[in-house]
Design a protein around this motif. Structure first.
Motif, mmCIF file in Angstrom:
data_model
loop_
_atom_site.group_PDB
_atom_site.id
_atom_site.type_symbol
_atom_site.label_atom_id
_atom_site.label_comp_id
_atom_site.label_asym_id
_atom_site.label_seq_id
_atom_site.Cartn_x
_atom_site.Cartn_y
_atom_site.Cartn_z
ATOM 1 N N UNK A 1 1.013 -1.251 0.138
ATOM 2 C CA UNK A 1 0.049 0.007 0.279
ATOM 3 C C UNK A 1 0.710 1.157 0.158
ATOM 4 N N UNK A 2 1.006 2.027 -1.277
ATOM 5 C CA UNK A 2 1.580 3.529 -1.222
ATOM 6 C C UNK A 2 0.522 3.886 -1.050
ATOM 7 N N UNK A 3 1.117 5.344 0.175
ATOM 8 C CA UNK A 3 0.328 6.991 0.261
ATOM 9 C C UNK A 3 1.058 7.798 -0.744
ATOM 10 N N UNK A 4 0.249 8.703 -1.385
ATOM 11 C CA UNK A 4 0.884 9.505 -2.641
ATOM 12 C C UNK A 4 -0.292 10.742 -1.629
ATOM 13 N N UNK A 5 0.654 12.067 -1.770
ATOM 14 C CA UNK A 5 -0.058 13.364 -1.700
ATOM 15 C C UNK A 5 0.764 14.018 -1.522
ATOM 16 N N UNK A 6 0.065 15.417 -0.575
ATOM 17 C CA UNK A 6 1.768 16.077 0.223
ATOM 18 C C UNK A 6 1.494 15.868 1.361
ATOM 19 N N UNK A 7 1.964 14.785 1.438
ATOM 20 C CA UNK A 7 2.471 13.956 2.598
ATOM 21 C C UNK A 7 3.472 15.018 3.768
ATOM 22 N N UNK A 8 3.097 15.574 5.063
ATOM 23 C CA UNK A 8 4.215 16.323 5.923
ATOM 24 C C UNK A 8 4.762 14.456 6.793
ATOM 25 N N UNK A 9 3.919 13.740 7.614
ATOM 26 C CA UNK A 9 4.124 12.787 8.226
ATOM 27 C C UNK A 9 2.981 11.287 8.094
ATOM 28 N N UNK A 10 3.441 10.399 8.191
ATOM 29 C CA UNK A 10 1.847 9.937 8.512
ATOM 30 C C UNK A 10 2.808 8.919 10.084
ATOM 31 N N UNK A 11 2.035 8.930 10.684
ATOM 32 C CA UNK A 11 1.811 8.308 11.939
ATOM 33 C C UNK A 11 1.770 6.827 12.196
ATOM 34 N N UNK A 12 0.958 6.093 11.840
ATOM 35 C CA UNK A 12 0.909 4.659 11.744
ATOM 36 C C UNK A 12 -0.037 4.606 10.124
ATOM 37 N N UNK A 13 0.097 3.516 9.718
ATOM 38 C CA UNK A 13 -0.500 2.598 8.656
ATOM 39 C C UNK A 13 -1.048 1.172 9.240
ATOM 40 N N UNK B 1 -0.832 26.747 2.928
ATOM 41 C CA UNK B 1 -0.019 26.673 3.820
ATOM 42 C C UNK B 1 -0.131 26.901 4.606
ATOM 43 N N UNK B 2 -0.803 25.707 5.144
ATOM 44 C CA UNK B 2 -2.180 24.995 6.186
ATOM 45 C C UNK B 2 -0.770 23.481 6.725
#
Length: 123
Positions: free
Chosen positions: A22-34, A105-106
């Motif tokens: 499973x690959x996550x895409x987008x303007x990701x800052x961080x992923x805490x849990x998968x 900017x958020x």
């Protein structure tokens, strides 16, 4: 938002193995849990396994010793190695991720689900 794309499901005989990705895409800052959840026909969706960004893992009792969850933080990808599969493992498997992403900017929180991938264990 953040999108999740799953792959790796299919038909396998009892005792066989499959590996889900499973690959996550987008303007990701961080992923805490998968994590991975599954839903069999007529049953509620249940947690299969989860992993934090630090590598801590949690498994359903029914899969302990047979399934292994891992992640590649650099690729924002989580894997589920499933060994010694049983017919009762048959279900649609869903990927889930929680973290934060950029929207202009958020920085916002997200919780996303994949579309699901079918795993069928049958002879």
């Amino acid at each position: 938002q953040v999108q999740l794309e799953e792959s790796g499901g299919g038909l396998v005989q009892p005792g066989g193995s499959l590996r889900l990705s499973c690959a996550a895409s987008g303007s990701i800052l961080s992923i805490n849990a998968m994590g991975w959840y599954r839903q069999a026909p007529g049953k509620q969706r249940e947690l299969v396994a989860a992993i934090t960004s630090g590598g801590s893992t949690n498994y359903a009792d029914s899969v302990k010793g047979r399934f292994t969850i891992s992640r590649d933080n650099a690729k924002n990808t989580v894997y589920l190695q499933m060994n010694s599969l049983k017919p009762e493992d048959t279900a649609v498997y869903y990927c889930n991720a929680r973290g934060s992403y950029y929207r202009g900017s958020y920085v916002l929180n997200f919780g996303s689900w994949g579309q699901g991938t079918q795993v069928t264990v049958s002879s």
